[in-house]
Design a protein around this motif. Structure first.
Motif, PDB file in Angstrom:
ATOM      1  N   MET A  79     -31.790  13.373 -34.781  1.00 27.42           N
ATOM      2  CA  MET A  79     -31.840  14.553 -34.940  1.00 27.42           C
ATOM      3  C   MET A  79     -31.446  14.581 -34.075  1.00 27.42           C
ATOM      4  O   MET A  79     -30.361  16.496 -34.300  1.00 27.42           O
ATOM      5  N   GLY A  80     -31.959  14.535 -32.952  1.00 24.56           N
ATOM      6  CA  GLY A  80     -31.570  16.229 -31.807  1.00 24.56           C
ATOM      7  C   GLY A  80     -29.991  15.325 -31.525  1.00 24.56           C
ATOM      8  O   GLY A  80     -29.437  16.853 -30.935  1.00 24.56           O
ATOM      9  N   THR A  81     -29.481  13.966 -31.557  1.00 23.87           N
ATOM     10  CA  THR A  81     -28.194  13.860 -31.202  1.00 23.87           C
ATOM     11  C   THR A  81     -27.353  14.701 -31.786  1.00 23.87           C
ATOM     12  O   THR A  81     -25.560  14.992 -31.245  1.00 23.87           O
ATOM     13  N   PHE A  82     -27.822  14.519 -33.188  1.00 17.00           N
ATOM     14  CA  PHE A  82     -26.328  15.544 -34.479  1.00 17.00           C
ATOM     15  C   PHE A  82     -26.474  17.001 -34.256  1.00 17.00           C
ATOM     16  O   PHE A  82     -25.243  16.556 -33.786  1.00 17.00           O
ATOM     17  N   PHE A  83     -27.191  17.141 -33.710  1.00 16.98           N
ATOM     18  CA  PHE A  83     -27.842  18.777 -33.671  1.00 16.98           C
ATOM     19  C   PHE A  83     -26.869  18.922 -31.681  1.00 16.98           C
ATOM     20  O   PHE A  83     -25.507  20.010 -31.817  1.00 16.98           O
ATOM     21  N   LEU A  84     -26.252  18.166 -30.832  1.00 12.94           N
ATOM     22  CA  LEU A  84     -25.965  18.700 -29.624  1.00 12.94           C
ATOM     23  C   LEU A  84     -24.599  18.044 -29.814  1.00 12.94           C
ATOM     24  O   LEU A  84     -23.684  18.913 -29.372  1.00 12.94           O
ATOM     25  N   THR A  85     -24.057  17.166 -30.459  1.00 19.28           N
ATOM     26  CA  THR A  85     -22.552  16.703 -31.656  1.00 19.28           C
ATOM     27  C   THR A  85     -21.830  17.967 -31.320  1.00 19.28           C
ATOM     28  O   THR A  85     -21.023  18.713 -31.751  1.00 19.28           O
ATOM     29  N   ALA A  86     -23.438  18.635 -33.076  1.00 19.63           N
ATOM     30  CA  ALA A  86     -22.306  18.861 -33.673  1.00 19.63           C
ATOM     31  C   ALA A  86     -22.315  20.772 -32.523  1.00 19.63           C
ATOM     32  O   ALA A  86     -21.019  21.313 -32.591  1.00 19.63           O
ATOM     33  N   ALA A  87     -22.945  21.111 -31.659  1.00 21.73           N
ATOM     34  CA  ALA A  87     -23.281  21.988 -30.642  1.00 21.73           C
ATOM     35  C   ALA A  87     -21.421  21.894 -29.897  1.00 21.73           C
ATOM     36  O   ALA A  87     -20.997  22.978 -29.330  1.00 21.73           O
ATOM     37  N   ILE A  88     -20.871  20.306 -29.479  1.00 22.10           N
ATOM     38  CA  ILE A  88     -20.213  20.201 -28.894  1.00 22.10           C
ATOM     39  C   ILE A  88     -18.935  20.424 -29.484  1.00 22.10           C
ATOM     40  O   ILE A  88     -17.775  21.012 -28.929  1.00 22.10           O
ATOM     41  N   ALA A  89     -19.190  20.558 -31.030  1.00 22.41           N
ATOM     42  CA  ALA A  89     -17.697  20.384 -31.825  1.00 22.41           C
ATOM     43  C   ALA A  89     -17.237  21.944 -31.807  1.00 22.41           C
ATOM     44  O   ALA A  89     -15.855  22.047 -32.248  1.00 22.41           O
ATOM     45  N   LEU A  90     -18.476  22.219 -32.149  1.00 22.29           N
ATOM     46  CA  LEU A  90     -18.342  24.211 -33.147  1.00 22.29           C
ATOM     47  C   LEU A  90     -18.141  24.624 -30.804  1.00 22.29           C
ATOM     48  O   LEU A  90     -17.316  25.489 -31.344  1.00 22.29           O
ATOM     49  N   ILE A  91     -18.513  23.634 -30.392  1.00 22.72           N
ATOM     50  CA  ILE A  91     -17.750  25.007 -28.574  1.00 22.72           C
ATOM     51  C   ILE A  91     -15.750  24.637 -28.796  1.00 22.72           C
ATOM     52  O   ILE A  91     -15.146  25.126 -28.503  1.00 22.72           O
ATOM     53  N   MET A  92     -16.039  23.139 -29.062  1.00 19.71           N
ATOM     54  CA  MET A  92     -14.639  23.540 -28.805  1.00 19.71           C
ATOM     55  C   MET A  92     -13.912  23.862 -30.053  1.00 19.71           C
ATOM     56  O   MET A  92     -12.822  24.264 -30.201  1.00 19.71           O
ATOM     57  N   LEU A  93     -14.238  23.688 -30.982  1.00 22.54           N
ATOM     58  CA  LEU A  93     -13.466  24.440 -31.645  1.00 22.54           C
ATOM     59  C   LEU A  93     -13.215  25.964 -31.664  1.00 22.54           C
ATOM     60  O   LEU A  93     -12.315  26.963 -31.451  1.00 22.54           O
ATOM     61  N   ILE A  94     -14.474  26.721 -31.093  1.00 24.68           N
ATOM     62  CA  ILE A  94     -14.253  27.925 -30.772  1.00 24.68           C
ATOM     63  C   ILE A  94     -13.579  28.344 -29.670  1.00 24.68           C
ATOM     64  O   ILE A  94     -12.564  29.425 -29.815  1.00 24.68           O
ATOM     65  N   ILE A  95     -14.127  27.397 -28.240  1.00 25.46           N
ATOM     66  CA  ILE A  95     -12.443  27.669 -27.294  1.00 25.46           C
ATOM     67  C   ILE A  95     -11.433  27.242 -27.734  1.00 25.46           C
ATOM     68  O   ILE A  95     -10.770  28.407 -27.485  1.00 25.46           O
ATOM     69  N   GLY A  96     -10.634  26.676 -28.226  1.00 27.24           N
ATOM     70  CA  GLY A  96      -9.640  26.356 -28.859  1.00 27.24           C
ATOM     71  C   GLY A  96      -8.840  27.771 -30.181  1.00 27.24           C
ATOM     72  O   GLY A  96      -7.768  27.441 -30.096  1.00 27.24           O
ATOM     73  N   VAL A  97      -9.640  27.831 -30.976  1.00 26.70           N
ATOM     74  CA  VAL A  97      -9.966  28.961 -31.796  1.00 26.70           C
ATOM     75  C   VAL A  97      -9.232  30.440 -30.786  1.00 26.70           C
ATOM     76  O   VAL A  97      -7.774  30.527 -31.222  1.00 26.70           O
ATOM     77  N   PHE A  98      -9.877  30.485 -30.161  1.00 28.53           N
ATOM     78  CA  PHE A  98      -9.481  31.463 -29.508  1.00 28.53           C
ATOM     79  C   PHE A  98      -8.328  31.569 -28.121  1.00 28.53           C
ATOM     80  O   PHE A  98      -7.599  31.388 -28.556  1.00 28.53           O
TER      81      PHE A  98
END
Length: 77
Positions: free
Chosen positions: A1-20
């Protein structure tokens, strides 16, 4: 479960930076290109999450039932 949340956090950071970054170019008048780039970035982030979920599922199934990916693949042969 922790791996999925870590992957989701990385994807979210990638999206936030990319959108800005892409949003900055959208304010310069290239809104169509910015929209296309945001769609491409979103699809790549979601594909990373889908791959992570399938790998986690396969690993958990292997641990629980002792069934490897090769044995699961033989069902489709």
């Amino acid at each position: 479960m922790g791996t999925f949340f870590l992957t989701a956090a990385i994807a979210l950071i990638m999206l936030i930076i990319g959108v800005f970054v892409i949003g900055f170019f959208g304010t310069l008048g290239a809104s169509l290109i910015a929209g296309i780039l945001i769609a491409a970035l979103s699809s790549s982030a979601l594909s990373i999450l889908a791959i992570a979920a399938s790998l986690i599922y396969a690993r958990l199934r292997e641990i629980k039932e002792g069934v490897s990916v090769d044995q699961v693949a033989t069902v489709f042969d």
